[in-house]
Scaffold this motif. Structure first.
Motif, short mmCIF file in Angstrom:
data_model
loop_
_atom_site.label_atom_id
_atom_site.label_comp_id
_atom_site.label_asym_id
_atom_site.label_seq_id
_atom_site.Cartn_x
_atom_site.Cartn_y
_atom_site.Cartn_z
N GLY A 1 0.82 -1.21 0.00
CA GLY A 1 0.00 0.00 0.00
C GLY A 1 0.85 1.26 0.00
N GLY A 2 0.18 2.38 -0.14
CA GLY A 2 0.87 3.66 -0.10
C GLY A 2 0.82 4.39 -1.42
N ASP A 3 1.29 5.62 -1.41
CA ASP A 3 1.31 6.43 -2.63
C ASP A 3 2.69 7.01 -2.90
N ASP A 4 3.73 6.37 -2.34
CA ASP A 4 5.09 6.86 -2.56
C ASP A 4 5.69 6.20 -3.80
N GLU A 5 6.97 6.50 -4.05
CA GLU A 5 7.63 5.98 -5.25
C GLU A 5 7.76 4.47 -5.22
N ILE A 6 8.01 3.89 -4.03
CA ILE A 6 8.15 2.44 -3.94
C ILE A 6 6.84 1.76 -4.29
N ALA A 7 5.73 2.30 -3.78
CA ALA A 7 4.41 1.73 -4.09
C ALA A 7 4.11 1.85 -5.59
N GLU A 8 4.49 2.98 -6.21
CA GLU A 8 4.27 3.15 -7.65
C GLU A 8 5.08 2.13 -8.45
N LEU A 9 6.32 1.88 -8.02
CA LEU A 9 7.16 0.88 -8.71
C LEU A 9 6.55 -0.51 -8.58
N ASP A 10 6.08 -0.86 -7.39
CA ASP A 10 5.45 -2.17 -7.19
C ASP A 10 4.17 -2.29 -8.02
N ASN A 11 3.40 -1.22 -8.09
CA ASN A 11 2.19 -1.25 -8.92
C ASN A 11 2.53 -1.42 -10.40
N ALA A 12 3.66 -0.86 -10.82
CA ALA A 12 4.09 -1.02 -12.22
C ALA A 12 4.42 -2.49 -12.50
N PHE A 13 5.06 -3.17 -11.54
CA PHE A 13 5.35 -4.60 -11.72
C PHE A 13 4.05 -5.41 -11.80
N HIS A 14 3.09 -5.10 -10.96
CA HIS A 14 1.81 -5.80 -10.99
C HIS A 14 1.07 -5.54 -12.29
N SER A 15 1.15 -4.33 -12.80
CA SER A 15 0.51 -4.03 -14.09
C SER A 15 1.19 -4.82 -15.21
N ALA A 16 2.54 -4.87 -15.16
CA ALA A 16 3.26 -5.64 -16.17
C ALA A 16 2.91 -7.12 -16.09
N ALA A 17 2.81 -7.66 -14.87
CA ALA A 17 2.44 -9.07 -14.71
C ALA A 17 1.03 -9.34 -15.23
N HIS A 18 0.12 -8.38 -14.99
CA HIS A 18 -1.25 -8.55 -15.49
C HIS A 18 -1.28 -8.53 -17.01
N GLU A 19 -0.51 -7.64 -17.63
CA GLU A 19 -0.47 -7.56 -19.09
C GLU A 19 0.16 -8.82 -19.68
N LEU A 20 1.22 -9.33 -19.04
CA LEU A 20 1.84 -10.57 -19.51
C LEU A 20 0.86 -11.75 -19.41
N SER A 21 0.08 -11.76 -18.32
CA SER A 21 -0.92 -12.83 -18.16
C SER A 21 -1.98 -12.74 -19.25
N GLU A 22 -2.43 -11.54 -19.56
CA GLU A 22 -3.41 -11.38 -20.63
C GLU A 22 -2.82 -11.79 -21.98
N LEU A 23 -1.53 -11.44 -22.19
CA LEU A 23 -0.86 -11.81 -23.44
C LEU A 23 -0.74 -13.32 -23.57
#
Length: 298
Positions: free
Chosen positions: A223-245
């Motif tokens: 959780g959170g809205d700092d840079e670390i949380a944004e980086l982790d959310n980017a990894f989750h978004s990438a994982a979701h896109e790879l799963s859809e692919l």
């Protein structure tokens, strides 16, 4: 986080209270010194008045009498100020009022020495002045006694105010030292807490990086809205896109396999018939090509 804020609020309130208390005691001390100075000045005036009147009685020089009257006029003004300063204290105000009344009586008595009775004999006039001089001395003693009560009370107030002000200053100094020590301690504790929190979050991000490379399920997002949380959310978004692919790939393969299954089956049958000689004997070169086709289709 609430505890450091609460400490700071309590610390500021207590410190403000101590500073206010020190200011109040300093004002009491200044007030007592002003009252004491006025009282001492009035005592000096009463003594000077007695000396001036005694000198006049001995020399009959009018200037001594005029000096005494002038001093008493100034004393009347000063005792008025004294009474006003003491009006918040019942006993002190009573003593100041008594001193004021006696100063006025003293002025009247001194003034009467300049108005001798025309019908009186010289001896009688001298005797009358001597009586007035004794009366003046008695009034001066009473004035000094009333003023000394004021002085003694104000000296006690001054000492008490000084003692309380000193205690308030000492407590303020100790509180400041305690505040500095506690704030330094809180700074170390908070620094350790935040460093540990950041370290744990970075470990989660590193773990998700490894899992993403291995195509494994990621650790739940931090959780959170700092840079670390944004980086982790980017990894989750990438994982979701790879799963859809990957899902799209599987669907595409399924569609292609289904669409090619019927034509391939027909080709397999035709090739099998040609290999079995249903169309007649094939030349060696043609037989070789049929075998290649049969291998590719199967």
């Amino acid at each position: 986080m609430a505890l450091p804020s609460l400490f700071q609020i309590v610390f500021v309130l207590v410190l403000s209270n101590l500073v206010s208390q020190a200011e109040v005691e300093a004002k009491r001390q200044a007030h007592a010194r002003e009252v004491t100075a006025l009282a001492h000045n009035l005592i000096r005036v009463s003594i000077d008045t007695v000396m001036s009147v005694a000198t006049f009685h001995a020399t009959q020089e009018k200037m001594y009498l005029e000096r005494a009257k002038y001093d008493l006029q100034m004393a009347n003004i000063s005792v008025g100020k004294l009474k006003k300063l003491c009006e918040s204290q019942k006993e002190q105000s009573h003593n100041a009022a008594a001193a004021q009344q006696m100063v006025r009586t003293l002025y009247s008595t001194v003034s009467s020495m300049s108005m001798p009775d025309n019908n009186a004999t010289v001896a009688g006039g001298i005797f009358g002045d001597r009586l007035r001089l004794n009366k003046i001395r008695l009034i001066a003693i009473k004035i000094d006694a009333a003023l000394m009560k004021v002085v003694l009370a104000e000296q006690g107030t001054e000492e008490d105010a000084d003692d309380k002000a000193q205690k308030a200053r000492n407590l303020t100094r100790q509180l400041l030292l305690l505040g500095v020590a506690v704030n330094v301690g809180l700074a170390f504790v908070l620094a350790y807490y935040f460093s540990q929190s950041v370290a744990k979050r970075l470990l989660v991000v590193r773990e998700n990086t490894s899992r993403l490379a291995r195509r494994q399920q990621l650790v739940p997002a931090i959780g959170g809205d700092d840079e670390i949380a944004e980086l982790d959310n980017a990894f989750h978004s990438a994982a979701h896109e790879l799963s859809e692919l990957e899902q799209f790939k599987q669907q595409l393969i399924g569609i292609v396999s289904h669409e090619l299954k019927t034509p391939l089956s027909a080709m397999q049958v035709n090739i099998a018939l040609m290999s079995g000689g249903i169309t007649g004997e094939l030349p060696p070169k043609a037989q070789q090509k049929v075998r290649i086709l049969e291998t590719n289709v199967n």
